[in-house]
Design an enzyme around this catalytic site. Structure first.
Site, PDB file in Angstrom:
ATOM      1  N   ASP A  19       0.836  -1.204   0.000  1.00 23.95           N
ATOM      2  CA  ASP A  19       0.000   0.000   0.000  1.00 23.95           C
ATOM      3  C   ASP A  19       0.870   1.253   0.000  1.00 23.95           C
ATOM      4  O   ASP A  19       1.454   1.600   1.030  1.00 23.95           O
ATOM      5  CB  ASP A  19      -0.897  -0.044   1.255  1.00 23.95           C
ATOM      6  N   ASP A 201      -1.832   5.924  -4.915  1.00 25.58           N
ATOM      7  CA  ASP A 201      -2.164   5.047  -3.795  1.00 25.58           C
ATOM      8  C   ASP A 201      -2.557   3.665  -4.290  1.00 25.58           C
ATOM      9  O   ASP A 201      -3.705   3.439  -4.692  1.00 25.58           O
ATOM     10  CB  ASP A 201      -3.303   5.677  -2.986  1.00 25.58           C
TER      11      ASP A 201
HETATM   12  C1  F41 Z   1      -6.477  -0.984   3.530  1.00 23.59           C
HETATM   13  C2  F41 Z   1      -5.407   0.023   3.287  1.00 23.59           C
HETATM   14  C3  F41 Z   1      -5.745   0.937   2.173  1.00 23.59           C
HETATM   15  N1  F41 Z   1      -7.032   1.545   2.376  1.00 23.59           N
HETATM   16  C4  F41 Z   1      -8.108   0.592   2.547  1.00 23.59           C
HETATM   17  C5  F41 Z   1      -7.808  -0.340   3.688  1.00 23.59           C
HETATM   18  C6  F41 Z   1      -7.282   2.461   1.277  1.00 23.59           C
HETATM   19  C7  F41 Z   1      -8.266   3.548   1.641  1.00 23.59           C
HETATM   20  O1  F41 Z   1      -8.715   3.661   2.744  1.00 23.59           O
HETATM   21  N2  F41 Z   1      -8.567   4.371   0.635  1.00 23.59           N
HETATM   22  C8  F41 Z   1      -9.456   5.442   0.686  1.00 23.59           C
HETATM   23  C9  F41 Z   1     -10.755   5.206   0.371  1.00 23.59           C
HETATM   24  C10 F41 Z   1     -11.615   6.289   0.393  1.00 23.59           C
HETATM   25  C11 F41 Z   1     -11.188   7.548   0.738  1.00 23.59           C
HETATM   26  C12 F41 Z   1      -9.878   7.766   1.058  1.00 23.59           C
HETATM   27  C13 F41 Z   1      -9.000   6.676   1.028  1.00 23.59           C
HETATM   28  O2  F41 Z   1     -12.928   6.342   0.114  1.00 23.59           O
HETATM   29  C14 F41 Z   1     -13.333   7.695   0.206  1.00 23.59           C
HETATM   30  O3  F41 Z   1     -12.236   8.408   0.701  1.00 23.59           O
END
Ligand code: F41
Length: 288
Positions: A19, A201
């Site tokens: 990640d 990301d």
């Molecule tokens: C595992 C590690 C990576 N994350 C998920 C759990 C990614 C994450 O949370 N992304 C994310 C998703 C979103 C956001 C911001 C970041 O949805 C709306 O805003």
């Protein structure tokens, strides 16, 4: 679906999700209640780890998921790259989305160490730990549609790209691989100049960009709409969505139309791979 990589953690092989949007290496562990760890491979810190006394960690992600626990120094091996002493964050608890995803035994964060959550002493990411031992101080990511991609540490494999590499300044003070994006285009349409901050990301599934770009995008798909019941833009699966182009560092990067369909959500409708970043504070170029 996430890309998982087998990683040796203290000699035990766990499947970790790489990640670039976070900076903690955390693992399912024998310290968790069995109701949480059931179905996962767990790291047993008593076999090889050295307790980093007084250190703990707690992380919350953008999707609302979270995990927390204690910290051990241990050997971590990814492919041919070894961190002799890496801070391994052993979970004592993880939220339901992690517990239910039994293919995934933890995360390996590849963002910047300044957002590592270990307290009182933040720890270095796996990449920062091994960086000085690599032939070159870099890693590369090659993600694919519908098949495993790859991460390379320490070298650039010229078979994995064509043309010239575009370089862009990164605001590492943010903790993310954050950079300025200068515009966008929908399908074969012209480029709209627009400066927005974005992060790369690999832990995020979709792309989240400014509302104006999202509106311009779905204006090109007949029958598309924002669906509050599923929290995003949807479109008729019968239509192939247009491509989406971003302007970064003076070059254009195009995600092909077929890649922009995240998947079917009803008899006729599909969830779009492009969604609004409103409320996040920056755009996210995800895609896993
Ligand atoms: C595992 C590690 C990576 N994350 C998920 C759990 C990614 C994450 O949370 N992304 C994310 C998703 C979103 C956001 C911001 C970041 O949805 C709306 O805003």
């Amino acid at each position: 679906m996430s890309y998982l990589c087998p990683v040796s953690v203290g000699g035990q092989i766990l499947n970790l999700d790489f990640d670039t949007g976070s900076a903690d290496l955390w693992v399912f562990s024998t310290l968790m209640p069995s109701a949480e760890s059931s179905g996962h491979t767990t790291y047993d810190p008593t076999k090889s780890g050295s307790l980093m006394s007084g250190q703990s960690w707690s992380i919350g992600y953008g999707d609302g998921s979270s995990a927390s626990g204690t910290v051990y120094g241990d050997k971590v091996i990814v492919g041919s790259v070894t961190a002799t002493t890496q801070a391994v964050e052993a979970a004592t608890s993880a939220s339901n989305s992690f517990v239910s995803d039994t293919a995934n035994d933890g995360l390996l964060g590849l963002a910047f160490s300044n957002i590592n959550t270990v307290r009182p002493q933040p720890q270095t990411t796996f990449f920062d730990t091994v960086k000085s031992s690599l032939a070159q101080p870099l890693f590369t990511v090659d993600l694919k549609k519908g098949q495993p991609g790859s991460y390379d540490f320490g070298f650039i494999d010229s078979s994995k790209y064509t043309g010239d590499i575009t370089y862009v300044d990164v605001n590492e003070g943010s903790g993310f691989w954050q950079f300025t994006t200068d515009g966008y285009a929908v399908g074969n349409g012209s480029i709209t100049s627009s400066s927005y901050t974005a992060i790369a990301d690999t832990g995020t599934t979709l792309m989240y960009v400014p509302q104006a770009a999202v509106t311009a995008y779905y204006n090109q798909i007949p029958g598309s709409s924002y669906a509050s019941n599923v929290g995003g833009y949807i479109f008729p699966c019968a239509n192939t969505p247009p491509s989406f182009t971003a302007v970064i560092g003076g070059s254009i990067f195009t995600v092909p139309g077929p890649y922009m369909n995240y998947g079917q959500i009803s008899n006729t409708m599909c969830f779009g791979g492009l969604q609004s970043d409103s409320g996040i504070g920056f755009s996210i170029f995800g895609g896993k």
